[in-house]
Design a protein around this motif. Structure first.
Motif, PDB file in Angstrom:
ATOM      1  N   SER A 276       8.919   0.210   3.223  1.00 46.58           N
ATOM      2  CA  SER A 276       8.886  -1.201   2.852  1.00 46.58           C
ATOM      3  C   SER A 276      10.308  -1.687   2.591  1.00 46.58           C
ATOM      4  O   SER A 276      11.209  -0.888   2.303  1.00 46.58           O
ATOM      5  CB  SER A 276       8.019  -1.404   1.607  1.00 46.58           C
ATOM      6  OG  SER A 276       8.581  -0.715   0.495  1.00 46.58           O
ATOM      7  N   PRO A 277      10.556  -2.995   2.683  1.00 46.04           N
ATOM      8  CA  PRO A 277      11.923  -3.504   2.487  1.00 46.04           C
ATOM      9  C   PRO A 277      12.543  -3.133   1.143  1.00 46.04           C
ATOM     10  O   PRO A 277      13.770  -2.982   1.049  1.00 46.04           O
ATOM     11  CB  PRO A 277      11.751  -5.026   2.623  1.00 46.04           C
ATOM     12  CG  PRO A 277      10.532  -5.189   3.469  1.00 46.04           C
ATOM     13  CD  PRO A 277       9.622  -4.062   3.088  1.00 46.04           C
ATOM     14  N   ASP A 278      11.713  -2.973   0.098  1.00 48.69           N
ATOM     15  CA  ASP A 278      12.267  -2.641  -1.218  1.00 48.69           C
ATOM     16  C   ASP A 278      12.283  -1.131  -1.485  1.00 48.69           C
ATOM     17  O   ASP A 278      12.577  -0.699  -2.612  1.00 48.69           O
ATOM     18  CB  ASP A 278      11.488  -3.354  -2.326  1.00 48.69           C
ATOM     19  CG  ASP A 278      10.026  -2.892  -2.407  1.00 48.69           C
ATOM     20  OD1 ASP A 278       9.611  -2.031  -1.591  1.00 48.69           O
ATOM     21  OD2 ASP A 278       9.293  -3.405  -3.284  1.00 48.69           O
ATOM     22  N   SER A 279      11.958  -0.317  -0.483  1.00 53.82           N
ATOM     23  CA  SER A 279      12.005   1.156  -0.559  1.00 53.82           C
ATOM     24  C   SER A 279      10.986   1.753  -1.529  1.00 53.82           C
ATOM     25  O   SER A 279      11.098   2.929  -1.888  1.00 53.82           O
ATOM     26  CB  SER A 279      13.416   1.650  -0.954  1.00 53.82           C
ATOM     27  OG  SER A 279      14.380   1.203  -0.034  1.00 53.82           O
ATOM     28  N   SER A 280       9.983   0.994  -1.929  1.00 51.35           N
ATOM     29  CA  SER A 280       9.017   1.512  -2.899  1.00 51.35           C
ATOM     30  C   SER A 280       7.758   2.081  -2.248  1.00 51.35           C
ATOM     31  O   SER A 280       7.019   2.827  -2.902  1.00 51.35           O
ATOM     32  CB  SER A 280       8.604   0.399  -3.872  1.00 51.35           C
ATOM     33  OG  SER A 280       7.851  -0.602  -3.183  1.00 51.35           O
ATOM     34  N   ARG A 281       7.506   1.754  -0.983  1.00 48.66           N
ATOM     35  CA  ARG A 281       6.278   2.196  -0.324  1.00 48.66           C
ATOM     36  C   ARG A 281       6.579   2.631   1.112  1.00 48.66           C
ATOM     37  O   ARG A 281       7.619   2.286   1.681  1.00 48.66           O
ATOM     38  CB  ARG A 281       5.243   1.065  -0.304  1.00 48.66           C
ATOM     39  CG  ARG A 281       4.720   0.659  -1.671  1.00 48.66           C
ATOM     40  CD  ARG A 281       3.977  -0.670  -1.603  1.00 48.66           C
ATOM     41  NE  ARG A 281       4.883  -1.772  -1.291  1.00 48.66           N
ATOM     42  CZ  ARG A 281       4.479  -3.013  -0.993  1.00 48.66           C
ATOM     43  NH1 ARG A 281       3.187  -3.282  -0.946  1.00 48.66           N
ATOM     44  NH2 ARG A 281       5.353  -3.952  -0.733  1.00 48.66           N
ATOM     45  N   ILE A 282       5.643   3.373   1.679  1.00 44.31           N
ATOM     46  CA  ILE A 282       5.752   3.813   3.071  1.00 44.31           C
ATOM     47  C   ILE A 282       4.420   3.545   3.757  1.00 44.31           C
ATOM     48  O   ILE A 282       3.363   3.976   3.270  1.00 44.31           O
ATOM     49  CB  ILE A 282       6.102   5.310   3.169  1.00 44.31           C
ATOM     50  CG1 ILE A 282       7.432   5.596   2.470  1.00 44.31           C
ATOM     51  CG2 ILE A 282       6.165   5.755   4.630  1.00 44.31           C
ATOM     52  CD1 ILE A 282       7.789   7.072   2.412  1.00 44.31           C
ATOM     53  N   ALA A 283       4.453   2.834   4.858  1.00 46.52           N
ATOM     54  CA  ALA A 283       3.260   2.608   5.679  1.00 46.52           C
ATOM     55  C   ALA A 283       3.205   3.680   6.757  1.00 46.52           C
ATOM     56  O   ALA A 283       4.238   4.043   7.333  1.00 46.52           O
ATOM     57  CB  ALA A 283       3.300   1.224   6.312  1.00 46.52           C
ATOM     58  N   PHE A 284       2.012   4.193   7.031  1.00 44.90           N
ATOM     59  CA  PHE A 284       1.887   5.165   8.117  1.00 44.90           C
ATOM     60  C   PHE A 284       0.523   5.047   8.782  1.00 44.90           C
ATOM     61  O   PHE A 284      -0.453   4.600   8.173  1.00 44.90           O
ATOM     62  CB  PHE A 284       2.119   6.595   7.616  1.00 44.90           C
ATOM     63  CG  PHE A 284       1.108   7.117   6.632  1.00 44.90           C
ATOM     64  CD1 PHE A 284      -0.036   7.782   7.063  1.00 44.90           C
ATOM     65  CD2 PHE A 284       1.317   6.971   5.261  1.00 44.90           C
ATOM     66  CE1 PHE A 284      -0.958   8.275   6.154  1.00 44.90           C
ATOM     67  CE2 PHE A 284       0.402   7.465   4.345  1.00 44.90           C
ATOM     68  CZ  PHE A 284      -0.749   8.119   4.785  1.00 44.90           C
ATOM     69  N   SER A 333       6.532  -6.995   7.088  1.00 42.84           N
ATOM     70  CA  SER A 333       7.085  -8.344   6.987  1.00 42.84           C
ATOM     71  C   SER A 333       8.316  -8.294   6.093  1.00 42.84           C
ATOM     72  O   SER A 333       8.502  -7.351   5.311  1.00 42.84           O
ATOM     73  CB  SER A 333       6.048  -9.302   6.404  1.00 42.84           C
ATOM     74  OG  SER A 333       5.732  -8.926   5.072  1.00 42.84           O
ATOM     75  N   ALA A 334       9.170  -9.293   6.195  1.00 40.79           N
ATOM     76  CA  ALA A 334      10.414  -9.308   5.418  1.00 40.79           C
ATOM     77  C   ALA A 334      10.142  -9.313   3.917  1.00 40.79           C
ATOM     78  O   ALA A 334      10.937  -8.795   3.124  1.00 40.79           O
ATOM     79  CB  ALA A 334      11.256 -10.512   5.802  1.00 40.79           C
ATOM     80  N   THR A 335       8.999  -9.868   3.500  1.00 44.63           N
ATOM     81  CA  THR A 335       8.660  -9.939   2.081  1.00 44.63           C
ATOM     82  C   THR A 335       7.922  -8.693   1.594  1.00 44.63           C
ATOM     83  O   THR A 335       7.715  -8.517   0.391  1.00 44.63           O
ATOM     84  CB  THR A 335       7.777 -11.166   1.805  1.00 44.63           C
ATOM     85  OG1 THR A 335       6.621 -11.100   2.657  1.00 44.63           O
ATOM     86  CG2 THR A 335       8.553 -12.448   2.107  1.00 44.63           C
ATOM     87  N   GLY A 336       7.499  -7.826   2.527  1.00 45.11           N
ATOM     88  CA  GLY A 336       6.808  -6.604   2.156  1.00 45.11           C
ATOM     89  C   GLY A 336       5.348  -6.783   1.801  1.00 45.11           C
ATOM     90  O   GLY A 336       4.722  -5.849   1.283  1.00 45.11           O
ATOM     91  N   CYS A 349      -2.292  -8.015  11.813  1.00 45.53           N
ATOM     92  CA  CYS A 349      -1.502  -8.360  10.626  1.00 45.53           C
ATOM     93  C   CYS A 349      -2.340  -7.961   9.412  1.00 45.53           C
ATOM     94  O   CYS A 349      -3.420  -8.534   9.173  1.00 45.53           O
ATOM     95  CB  CYS A 349      -1.192  -9.854  10.616  1.00 45.53           C
ATOM     96  SG  CYS A 349      -0.358 -10.419   9.122  1.00 45.53           S
ATOM     97  N   VAL A 350      -1.861  -6.969   8.650  1.00 53.98           N
ATOM     98  CA  VAL A 350      -2.663  -6.379   7.577  1.00 53.98           C
ATOM     99  C   VAL A 350      -1.977  -6.636   6.237  1.00 53.98           C
ATOM    100  O   VAL A 350      -0.888  -6.088   5.976  1.00 53.98           O
ATOM    101  CB  VAL A 350      -2.838  -4.866   7.801  1.00 53.98           C
ATOM    102  CG1 VAL A 350      -3.773  -4.289   6.740  1.00 53.98           C
ATOM    103  CG2 VAL A 350      -3.371  -4.583   9.199  1.00 53.98           C
ATOM    104  N   PRO A 351      -2.570  -7.442   5.354  1.00 52.29           N
ATOM    105  CA  PRO A 351      -1.982  -7.654   4.026  1.00 52.29           C
ATOM    106  C   PRO A 351      -1.991  -6.353   3.218  1.00 52.29           C
ATOM    107  O   PRO A 351      -2.949  -5.578   3.274  1.00 52.29           O
ATOM    108  CB  PRO A 351      -2.907  -8.703   3.392  1.00 52.29           C
ATOM    109  CG  PRO A 351      -3.581  -9.371   4.551  1.00 52.29           C
ATOM    110  CD  PRO A 351      -3.732  -8.311   5.595  1.00 52.29           C
ATOM    111  N   THR A 352      -0.954  -6.101   2.467  1.00 53.75           N
ATOM    112  CA  THR A 352      -0.852  -4.857   1.702  1.00 53.75           C
ATOM    113  C   THR A 352      -1.632  -4.900   0.395  1.00 53.75           C
ATOM    114  O   THR A 352      -1.741  -3.875  -0.286  1.00 53.75           O
ATOM    115  CB  THR A 352       0.621  -4.536   1.403  1.00 53.75           C
ATOM    116  OG1 THR A 352       1.207  -5.630   0.678  1.00 53.75           O
ATOM    117  CG2 THR A 352       1.393  -4.312   2.688  1.00 53.75           C
ATOM    118  N   ASP A 353      -2.183  -6.084   0.033  1.00 54.68           N
ATOM    119  CA  ASP A 353      -2.983  -6.160  -1.190  1.00 54.68           C
ATOM    120  C   ASP A 353      -4.453  -5.848  -0.944  1.00 54.68           C
ATOM    121  O   ASP A 353      -5.277  -5.944  -1.860  1.00 54.68           O
ATOM    122  CB  ASP A 353      -2.847  -7.547  -1.839  1.00 54.68           C
ATOM    123  CG  ASP A 353      -3.347  -8.674  -0.926  1.00 54.68           C
ATOM    124  OD1 ASP A 353      -3.866  -8.374   0.176  1.00 54.68           O
ATOM    125  OD2 ASP A 353      -3.202  -9.845  -1.307  1.00 54.68           O
ATOM    126  N   GLY A 354      -4.794  -5.471   0.316  1.00 52.10           N
ATOM    127  CA  GLY A 354      -6.167  -5.101   0.634  1.00 52.10           C
ATOM    128  C   GLY A 354      -7.046  -6.253   1.062  1.00 52.10           C
ATOM    129  O   GLY A 354      -8.236  -6.052   1.342  1.00 52.10           O
TER     130      GLY A 354
END
Length: 741
Positions: A276-284, A333-336, A349-354
């Motif tokens: 993620s842009p803020d380095s806190s998460r990883i999508a796979f 996305s740029a906003t993560g 396009c998959v929102p990360t909040d579920g």
């Protein structure tokens, strides 16, 4: 002037090295590209996955080449190296890192651009195997993170499988109740991907090992804040499904202990993850292989916390599409707050909040090839208007199209239509992008030219050749291609690529070579350079220049019954070109390599239409293929038979009839076609399979010849030049003898 293409000319052609992506310098003025010749400086007797210099066989002969963007001129950054590949520019643009073999084992090489000084870090002996496993620079341009040859002298994983007490005896042992039984299954991937993971300080040449004796099949990705690298580490090998199970590890660059953020994940060659842009998460995304029934579980999308303190979150609920990202990663996305995944007919396009995901489809009749993005970028780049540039392929004409997809309203704008084929191992591996100037650099080929670097203007769609990799040649004299339609034996509409000889005259039937490979869609190559590379790259042009038409049909296959399925697609295609008056029905040959060789044997045991056949590395007896083991004791063909390419749906004992029915050995008494067989004796099981074919046909009184090549592996295109030349000469002579008499 003769139009016959010589073998000399064919073997002078140079190509981008498969799956090694190009890299654009930070100032966007230089493109580092790994290039390989048609034949390599091959050492006879070299076997396994690496040569004596610790160079992976996938890149032997490669040279790193830099193309100057303004002028198109080319130069070699490591001119004295025997082999160089995998260039990666430092973030400040002052250096170019690469893997280099120069008078010794492959190691990290650094080109200092200010004075063109080459620095070899001999202490950093490297161990990449896959082409896209490039060195990774730290953000300060001071260090490089990469896979290193293991410093441990201990016997590799699975050591109890082999008794090394005698130089003349090799013992393989299996104990079902022993932990070593599971460890031995890892030997195959250990040989290819076993390494240490480390960091090299370019200034001091200090080598710091961050982890030792890992099995890494994939690339490391640097966190945007530069604090850590994520890398997949194989922990288990499932033999029957032919898949490796990995833990996704985060390796801090400050020396802290690595941590697992996701466990027991099946990756597609360790590429499909991003920070993620803020380095806190990883999508796979996952990539499970087909089960024994042939059904492949759809790839799923997960989000893992980079601190490893929570279980990964499945964001795929409600998505039925396969989200597997082959050679590609999901992008943020740029906003993560969103993650994007490609599928064949659009993008999710998959929102990360579920919350509910949204699919943005592309136009009907188009197949999505790739988005146009910088390969290393983990954030999806779009224009200010929300447009995303894409490469798509028209499913009817097979033309490549440059389009833009508006993410706001789903509208698609076509910028250009190219009668070309995008050359890449997958995804963005064949491109680089200068986003500021809206220019993409693509590896494209066409029927009239081999793979070259083309510049694509993302605004206008204008494409221009930017760098030819091969000596100039009159490739327009190599023949003409047609896209042909026909109905298969079940009445389904199929297509094929047809290459006509350069002196073809309408209404005058010619002899033909049919190139086959079960599961391949031949019509997709109508705008490519050559057809399916059976014996070497572009060998179809060699046959066309000798007066043969060359046909490659679509051969889609289901989960079972491949022998009959191959015939259902191929035989009607051949009948169609005869019906059109293009081909003489008495002068038709068939050619295939590997599974294509299996396809050849499947055809000549079901039809007498072929007057000559040539096959290389062909399986004839799946009951004996099932038990093959390699030098490490790995039962490498077991999974291939049960759930892989052979499509037999179970073990030999569960599907006994299927193994026999799909083994051409049991039908060789129906063969009347003269058959030429090739095998390399460093290709496990190949000579044994060829021997079974030869012995059976000799016993049956049929014309058959077997040529076995010492020290050679699976594909003749990677063999030594003398042996490859012999294969090509013998093939042409065989078809001349039986199709032109």
């Amino acid at each position: 002037m003769s139009r016959r293409l010589s073998i000399d000319a064919l073997l002078r052609i140079r190509y981008p090295t498969e799956s090694v992506p190009p890299r654009l310098s930070p100032d966007a003025w230089s493109l580092a590209l790994t290039v390989t010749p048609a034949v390599t400086d091959h050492q006879l007797g070299t076997s396994g996955d690496f040569d004596a210099r610790n160079v992976p066989v996938t890149v032997i002969g490669s040279q790193l080449t830099v193309i100057d963007i303004p002028s198109g001129s080319q130069w070699l950054p490591f001119p004295d190296a025997e082999i160089s590949w995998g260039g990666q520019w430092s973030p400040d643009g002052s250096m170019l890192a690469a893997y280099v073999a120069m008078g010794g084992p492959a190691c990290l090489g650094i080109l200092h651009l200010a004075d063109r000084r080459v620095q070899l870090v001999d202490a950093a002996a490297v161990r990449p195997y896959l082409g896209f496993e490039l060195p990774v620079w730290t953000l300060d341009s001071r260090s490089v993170v990469l896979k290193l040859q293991s410093a441990s002298e201990a016997m590799p994983v699975g050591a109890d499988a082999t008794d090394r007490s005698s130089s003349h005896i090799v013992v393989f042992s299996h104990r079902p109740d022993s932990q070593a039984a599971d460890q031995a299954q890892l030997q195959f991937v250990t040989n290819r991907f076993g390494c240490d993971f480390g960091m090299v300080n370019v200034e001091t040449t200090e080598v710091r090992r961050l982890a030792e004796n890992w099995i890494i099949a994939g690339t490391g990705r640097l966190a945007p804040d530069g604090s850590a690298v994520a890398v997949p580490v194989i922990v288990e090998r499932e033999q029957t499904l032919q898949q490796s199970i990995s833990d996704l590890m985060v390796v801090p660059l400050n020396g802290a202990e690595p941590r697992a953020v996701a466990r027991r994940v099946v990756f597609d060659l360790g590429q499909s993850f991003s920070w993620s842009p803020d380095s806190s998460r990883i999508a796979f995304t996952t990539s499970d292989q087909p089960s024994a029934t042939g059904t492949r579980p759809p790839g799923r999308l997960f989000i893992a916390e980079a601190n490893g303190q929570k279980q990964p979150l499945d964001l795929s609920v409600g998505i039925s599409d396969d989200l597997r990202q082959s050679y590609e990663q999901p992008r943020w996305s740029a906003t993560g707050d969103e993650v994007f995944c490609l599928v064949a007919d659009g993008m999710w396009c998959v929102p990360t909040d579920g919350s509910a995901a949204q699919k943005i489809p592309i136009a009907s009749g188009k197949v999505l090839t790739s988005w146009i993005q910088p390969p290393d970028h983990q954030v999806l780049l779009t224009t200010a208007e929300g447009a995303l540039p894409l490469l798509v392929r028209d499913s009817v004409s097979q033309s490549l199209e440059s389009v833009s997809l508006n993410l706001n309203d789903g509208g698609v704008t076509t910028h250009s239509v190219l009668r070309k084929r995008y050359v890449a191992g997958g995804g963005t591996l064949g491109m680089e992008v200068d986003w500021d100037r809206q220019m993409a650099y693509l590896q494209l080929e066409a029927a009239q030219h081999p793979a070259e670097v083309w510049q694509l203007d993302l605004t206008t769609g204008e494409a221009t050749r930017h760098g030819s990799l091969s000596p100039r040649g009159n490739y327009r004299q190599l023949g003409t291609k047609r896209l042909m339609e026909y109905l298969d034996s079940d009445g389904a509409r199929r297509r094929a690529s047809l290459l006509l000889p350069p002196d073809y005259v309408e209404g005058r039937p010619v002899p033909m070579v049919t190139v086959v490979y079960g599961g391949d869609i031949g019509s997709e190559r109508v705008h490519g350079f050559g057809l399916f590379p059976s014996l070497c790259r572009a060998d179809a042009y060699l046959f066309a220049s000798c007066g043969f038409a060359v046909l490659q049909p679509d051969i889609p296959l289901g989960p079972s019954d491949p022998r009959r399925g191959i015939a259902r697609s191929v035989l009607p295609a051949v009948n169609k070109v005869v019906e059109l008056g293009i081909v003489d029905s008495a002068r038709i040959g068939v050619l295939g390599q590997s599974y294509g060789g299996y396809s050849v044997l499947a055809l000549i045991t079901q039809s007498k239409m072929f007057a000559a056949a040539v096959c290389s590395a062909a399986d004839v007896n799946l009951t004996s293929s099932y038990g093959d083991i390699n030098d490490a004791g790995d039962s490498m063909r077991l999974g291939w038979c049960e759930s892989g390419q052979a499509r037999l749906g179970g073990s030999l004992w569960e599907s006994r009839d299927a193994y026999i029915e799909n083994s051409s050995l049991f039908y060789l008494d129906r063969v009347t076609t003269p058959l030429l067989l090739f095998s390399g004796d460093d290709d496990p099981g190949a000579f044994a399979q060829a021997s079974e074919t030869f012995s059976a046909l000799r016993r049956l009184g049929q014309r058959v010849e077997l040529r076995n090549y010492k020290g050679e592996g699976h594909w003749p295109g990677s063999w030594s030049e003398p042996n490859l030349r012999d294969v090509l000469h013998r093939t042409i002579a065989w078809f001349d003898e039986h199709l032109k008499a």
